[in-house]
Each structure stands twice: as C-alpha cells, then as structure tokens.
Design a protein around this motif. Structure first.
Motif, PDB file in Angstrom:
ATOM      1  N   LEU A 137       8.454  -6.136   3.331  1.00 21.94           N
ATOM      2  CA  LEU A 137       7.370  -5.286   3.829  1.00 21.94           C
ATOM      3  C   LEU A 137       6.437  -6.054   4.757  1.00 21.94           C
ATOM      4  O   LEU A 137       5.885  -5.491   5.703  1.00 21.94           O
ATOM      5  CB  LEU A 137       6.553  -4.722   2.663  1.00 21.94           C
ATOM      6  N   SER A 138       6.267  -7.344   4.471  1.00 22.00           N
ATOM      7  CA  SER A 138       5.365  -8.181   5.277  1.00 22.00           C
ATOM      8  C   SER A 138       5.800  -8.286   6.730  1.00 22.00           C
ATOM      9  O   SER A 138       4.997  -8.632   7.597  1.00 22.00           O
ATOM     10  CB  SER A 138       5.242  -9.576   4.662  1.00 22.00           C
ATOM     11  N   ALA A 139       7.048  -7.995   7.013  1.00 14.06           N
ATOM     12  CA  ALA A 139       7.526  -7.979   8.396  1.00 14.06           C
ATOM     13  C   ALA A 139       7.048  -6.720   9.131  1.00 14.06           C
ATOM     14  O   ALA A 139       7.089  -6.673  10.363  1.00 14.06           O
ATOM     15  CB  ALA A 139       9.051  -8.062   8.431  1.00 14.06           C
ATOM     16  N   HIS A 140       6.611  -5.709   8.367  1.00 13.24           N
ATOM     17  CA  HIS A 140       6.200  -4.430   8.965  1.00 13.24           C
ATOM     18  C   HIS A 140       4.720  -4.118   8.768  1.00 13.24           C
ATOM     19  O   HIS A 140       4.142  -3.373   9.556  1.00 13.24           O
ATOM     20  CB  HIS A 140       7.007  -3.279   8.350  1.00 13.24           C
ATOM     21  N   LEU A 141       4.140  -4.650   7.705  1.00 17.66           N
ATOM     22  CA  LEU A 141       2.752  -4.345   7.361  1.00 17.66           C
ATOM     23  C   LEU A 141       1.956  -5.637   7.251  1.00 17.66           C
ATOM     24  O   LEU A 141       2.464  -6.636   6.734  1.00 17.66           O
ATOM     25  CB  LEU A 141       2.678  -3.612   6.014  1.00 17.66           C
ATOM     26  N   ASP A 142       0.710  -5.603   7.715  1.00 18.33           N
ATOM     27  CA  ASP A 142      -0.131  -6.783   7.556  1.00 18.33           C
ATOM     28  C   ASP A 142      -0.744  -6.798   6.152  1.00 18.33           C
ATOM     29  O   ASP A 142      -0.525  -5.887   5.353  1.00 18.33           O
ATOM     30  CB  ASP A 142      -1.180  -6.873   8.673  1.00 18.33           C
ATOM     31  N   GLU A 143      -1.515  -7.826   5.868  1.00 15.16           N
ATOM     32  CA  GLU A 143      -2.079  -8.013   4.529  1.00 15.16           C
ATOM     33  C   GLU A 143      -2.918  -6.818   4.078  1.00 15.16           C
ATOM     34  O   GLU A 143      -2.816  -6.364   2.939  1.00 15.16           O
ATOM     35  CB  GLU A 143      -2.925  -9.291   4.541  1.00 15.16           C
ATOM     36  N   ARG A 144      -3.766  -6.302   4.957  1.00 11.27           N
ATOM     37  CA  ARG A 144      -4.616  -5.164   4.591  1.00 11.27           C
ATOM     38  C   ARG A 144      -3.777  -3.913   4.357  1.00 11.27           C
ATOM     39  O   ARG A 144      -4.060  -3.129   3.453  1.00 11.27           O
ATOM     40  CB  ARG A 144      -5.680  -4.917   5.651  1.00 11.27           C
ATOM     41  N   GLN A 145      -2.764  -3.721   5.163  1.00  7.21           N
ATOM     42  CA  GLN A 145      -1.889  -2.560   4.964  1.00  7.21           C
ATOM     43  C   GLN A 145      -1.146  -2.665   3.631  1.00  7.21           C
ATOM     44  O   GLN A 145      -0.984  -1.661   2.930  1.00  7.21           O
ATOM     45  CB  GLN A 145      -0.896  -2.441   6.118  1.00  7.21           C
ATOM     46  N   LEU A 146      -0.717  -3.859   3.281  1.00  3.48           N
ATOM     47  CA  LEU A 146      -0.057  -4.052   1.992  1.00  3.48           C
ATOM     48  C   LEU A 146      -1.020  -3.725   0.850  1.00  3.48           C
ATOM     49  O   LEU A 146      -0.638  -3.065  -0.126  1.00  3.48           O
ATOM     50  CB  LEU A 146       0.457  -5.491   1.863  1.00  3.48           C
ATOM     51  N   MET A 147      -2.249  -4.171   0.970  1.00  3.29           N
ATOM     52  CA  MET A 147      -3.247  -3.851  -0.054  1.00  3.29           C
ATOM     53  C   MET A 147      -3.506  -2.348  -0.111  1.00  3.29           C
ATOM     54  O   MET A 147      -3.556  -1.759  -1.199  1.00  3.29           O
ATOM     55  CB  MET A 147      -4.535  -4.622   0.208  1.00  3.29           C
ATOM     56  N   ASP A 148      -3.658  -1.729   1.053  1.00  4.24           N
ATOM     57  CA  ASP A 148      -3.886  -0.279   1.076  1.00  4.24           C
ATOM     58  C   ASP A 148      -2.704   0.476   0.468  1.00  4.24           C
ATOM     59  O   ASP A 148      -2.895   1.486  -0.207  1.00  4.24           O
ATOM     60  CB  ASP A 148      -4.158   0.215   2.503  1.00  4.24           C
ATOM     61  N   LEU A 149      -1.493  -0.016   0.689  1.00  2.84           N
ATOM     62  CA  LEU A 149      -0.324   0.633   0.093  1.00  2.84           C
ATOM     63  C   LEU A 149      -0.414   0.614  -1.433  1.00  2.84           C
ATOM     64  O   LEU A 149      -0.219   1.640  -2.083  1.00  2.84           O
ATOM     65  CB  LEU A 149       0.967  -0.043   0.564  1.00  2.84           C
ATOM     66  N   VAL A 150      -0.707  -0.540  -2.003  1.00  2.00           N
ATOM     67  CA  VAL A 150      -0.804  -0.641  -3.466  1.00  2.00           C
ATOM     68  C   VAL A 150      -1.889   0.293  -3.996  1.00  2.00           C
ATOM     69  O   VAL A 150      -1.671   1.028  -4.973  1.00  2.00           O
ATOM     70  CB  VAL A 150      -1.063  -2.105  -3.898  1.00  2.00           C
TER      71      VAL A 150
END
Length: 180
Positions: A137-150
C-alpha cells in the motif's frame, strides 16, 4: 431504536448535527434515519460527528478510495444501511454499479484499490494490516493516507455496528450528499 420524535428535537440536537448538516437538514426528515436516531444521545453525536466529518471531507484518501473502503466495510459488517448509503455515494462519484458490486465483494481492477480492499479485510479479521499489505500500500498511499485508511475502516465499522444494533433502516428517499 427509532429516530428521535420531532417533538423532542431541541437546541442540543441542533447543535449536535451542526458540524455535518446545513440548518435546512437539521430536522427529523432532513437528517435521515441514522442521524435522527443518533441524536437520542446529543452529547455522543456532537463528539462523534467531527471525526466522521474528517473521514468524509478532510481525509487525505481520494473520495473514490474512501468509498471503496467503506463499501467493503459495509459488506463485511453486513450493514444494509451502509451498503445502501455508500452505494449512492459511490454512484455520485461516477462509480458504476459493477464497480460498487465488486468493491462490496472485495474485488477491484485497479491495483491500489485491490490493496485497499485487502487492507479492509485484514483489519476486519485481525485488527491489523499485515506488513506485506502495508508495504504494498505504501507504494500507492502516503503516510497520512495510510492513517486515514485505518481510521476510515475503524470509524465505519463502528457506525455499522451501531446501525445494525439499533436497526436503522436505509434512507432511500434521501440523496447521499452532504453540505458543510
């Protein structure tokens, strides 16, 4: 639980809905079944809605990624309200009925969306995203996007649990749009 009767709507209820709905929608008909039921507890609603407003309007996820994730949460939680409501929101984003059905079933043609669906499934089954999925996922989403996803998955799982428990019926007559 039923929606709060109209004769019990007061200033506390209005204040609880103010962060999400324009004044014209802060009434039993305009708020819809979910919010009209939630305002039975105005303090909880007032505390929860700013978080939900972030998930809907402030998230760093694209609107489509957000809806793909929420649709999968809705299916995994077997939440008729969330399925109906977010299918409408997906259509408003120009998702086709097939794309909506696929997201509900955990399928996506787009690699990033398929990873989002996998992450939703992992969060649902084990309350964590595996290192392998997180890395991909990190190849497609940045750190904030990963947090927002969770937090989107967690927030909508909470809503699905509440809506299912309270027996909230879908609002087929309301358009799935919000104004701020």
């Amino acid at each position: 639980m039923t929606p709060l009767p109209a004769d019990r709507w007061d200033d506390d209820v209005d204040a609880a809905l103010a962060s999400l709905l324009p004044r014209r929608r802060r009434n039993p008909q305009g708020a819809g079944n979910a919010l009209a039921t939630m305002v039975r507890h105005p303090e909880l609603t007032k505390a929860f809605l700013p978080y939900n407003v972030h998930l809907l309007f402030g998230s760093t996820l694209t609107p489509r990624h957000r809806e793909v994730a929420i649709l999968r949460v809705a299916a995994l939680a077997d939440s008729p309200y969330e399925v109906e409501h977010h299918s409408g929101m997906g259509r408003a984003l120009k998702m086709t009925d097939e794309e909506i059905s696929d997201a509900l079933g955990g399928i996506a043609a787009d690699p990033a969306e398929q990873l989002i669906l996998r992450a939703v499934g992992e969060l649902h089954s084990s309350s964590t995203i595996s290192d392998q999925t997180w890395h991909a996922l990190s190849a497609h989403l940045d750190e904030r996007q990963l947090m927002d996803l969770v937090f989107t998955v967690g927030g909508y799982m909470t809503l699905a649990m509440a809506f299912n428990t309270f027996g909230i019926e879908p609002d087929r007559e309301l358009q799935p749009e919000y104004e701020r």
